[in-house]
Motif scaffolding. Structure first.
Motif, PDB file in Angstrom:
ATOM      1  N   UNK A  80       0.845  -1.197   0.000  1.00  0.00           N
ATOM      2  CA  UNK A  80       0.000   0.000   0.000  1.00  0.00           C
ATOM      3  C   UNK A  80       0.883   1.251   0.000  1.00  0.00           C
ATOM      4  N   UNK A  81       0.503   2.319  -0.706  1.00  0.00           N
ATOM      5  CA  UNK A  81       1.290   3.559  -0.725  1.00  0.00           C
ATOM      6  C   UNK A  81       1.661   4.041   0.677  1.00  0.00           C
ATOM      7  N   UNK A  82       2.909   4.463   0.830  1.00  0.00           N
ATOM      8  CA  UNK A  82       3.453   4.798   2.143  1.00  0.00           C
ATOM      9  C   UNK A  82       2.711   5.946   2.814  1.00  0.00           C
ATOM     10  N   UNK A  83       2.197   6.878   2.037  1.00  0.00           N
ATOM     11  CA  UNK A  83       1.499   8.019   2.625  1.00  0.00           C
ATOM     12  C   UNK A  83       0.299   7.577   3.463  1.00  0.00           C
ATOM     13  N   UNK A  84      -0.397   6.551   2.962  1.00  0.00           N
ATOM     14  CA  UNK A  84      -1.568   6.042   3.680  1.00  0.00           C
ATOM     15  C   UNK A  84      -1.132   5.354   4.969  1.00  0.00           C
ATOM     16  N   UNK A  85      -0.127   4.471   4.861  1.00  0.00           N
ATOM     17  CA  UNK A  85       0.320   3.713   6.031  1.00  0.00           C
ATOM     18  C   UNK A  85       0.892   4.619   7.111  1.00  0.00           C
ATOM     19  N   UNK A  86       1.726   5.569   6.724  1.00  0.00           N
ATOM     20  CA  UNK A  86       2.324   6.484   7.704  1.00  0.00           C
ATOM     21  C   UNK A  86       1.264   7.322   8.407  1.00  0.00           C
ATOM     22  N   UNK A  87       0.274   7.756   7.665  1.00  0.00           N
ATOM     23  CA  UNK A  87      -0.775   8.581   8.273  1.00  0.00           C
ATOM     24  C   UNK A  87      -1.563   7.777   9.301  1.00  0.00           C
ATOM     25  N   UNK A  88      -1.806   6.493   9.005  1.00  0.00           N
ATOM     26  CA  UNK A  88      -2.540   5.641   9.947  1.00  0.00           C
ATOM     27  C   UNK A  88      -1.702   5.354  11.192  1.00  0.00           C
TER      28      UNK A  88
END
Length: 213
Positions: A80-88
């Motif tokens: 999954x794109x890192x932006x999504x994972x980091x935000x979560x």
């Protein structure tokens, strides 16, 4: 007396601003990362954040704009794109009321893009204490995941075809990340083919090395 009081106030302010500490937990699908984290939480009150669980929770959220994208990546065994994972992950850490402020981040980072994204968004917010690598054979990992799927895990990626893709992704993308952190002296390896109790005992020795025990 006033100077002593002022010094105490400064100490309290600095303590309140202390950065959370993170230990990344890596390993192939079924390597026992989640089980180990549960043992550590039960014994030491650390906070376990599973990148996969956070993504699955977000995927199930009817109002999420990322749900369909997350599902597509999970079914295809891709990352999954890192932006999504980091935000979560960031949101979960901020919302945690656990005073220990020691986080076990399970299943992240998984590729160079994850590392780059983490450095850009999280490096100033937390302290990375190390990477704990759960080493397990692909055959045993697959057996564990299939058994978990048969037990009603509810995970769309606990099937043979997706697991093959996930193992391939792990070898291609995650192994180089382990090598990257290894050069920094931050990788600690544990044999996760052992029983959960044995893996836990071995991990406690590692925790002593990073100053968590």
């Amino acid at each position: 007396m006033f100077k002593v009081l002022l010094s105490g106030i400064r100490h309290l302010v600095m303590s309140s601003k202390q950065k959370p500490e993170v230990l990344f937990i890596l390993g192939g699908p079924g390597a026992g990362k989640g089980t180990l984290c549960q043992w550590l939480v039960d014994h030491f009150n650390y906070v376990h954040l599973s990148a996969g669980d956070l993504l699955r929770e977000e995927r199930r959220n009817p109002g999420s704009e990322f749900g369909q994208l997350i599902e597509s990546h999970m079914v295809n065994g891709t990352i999954v794109p890192v932006e999504i994972t980091c935000s979560l992950l960031d949101r979960a850490m901020q919302n945690s009321d656990n005073p220990v402020k020691r986080f076990l981040i399970d299943g992240f980072p998984r590729n160079q893009n994850n590392v780059d994204g983490w450095e850009q968004t999280m490096s100033e917010k937390v302290i990375v204490k190390g990477v704990l690598l759960c080493e397990c054979t692909e055959e045993l990992c697959t057996q564990r995941c299939l058994k978990r799927g048969q037990g009603g895990s509810g995970r769309s990626d606990d099937n043979l075809s997706t697991l093959a893709k996930r193992h391939e992704t792990h070898i291609r993308d995650t192994v180089p990340i382990v090598q990257f952190y290894e050069k920094q002296g931050l990788v600690f390896k544990v044999d996760s083919t052992k029983s959960p109790k044995e893996v836990f005992d071995d991990t406690v020795e590692i925790l002593k090395k990073i100053g968590w025990q």
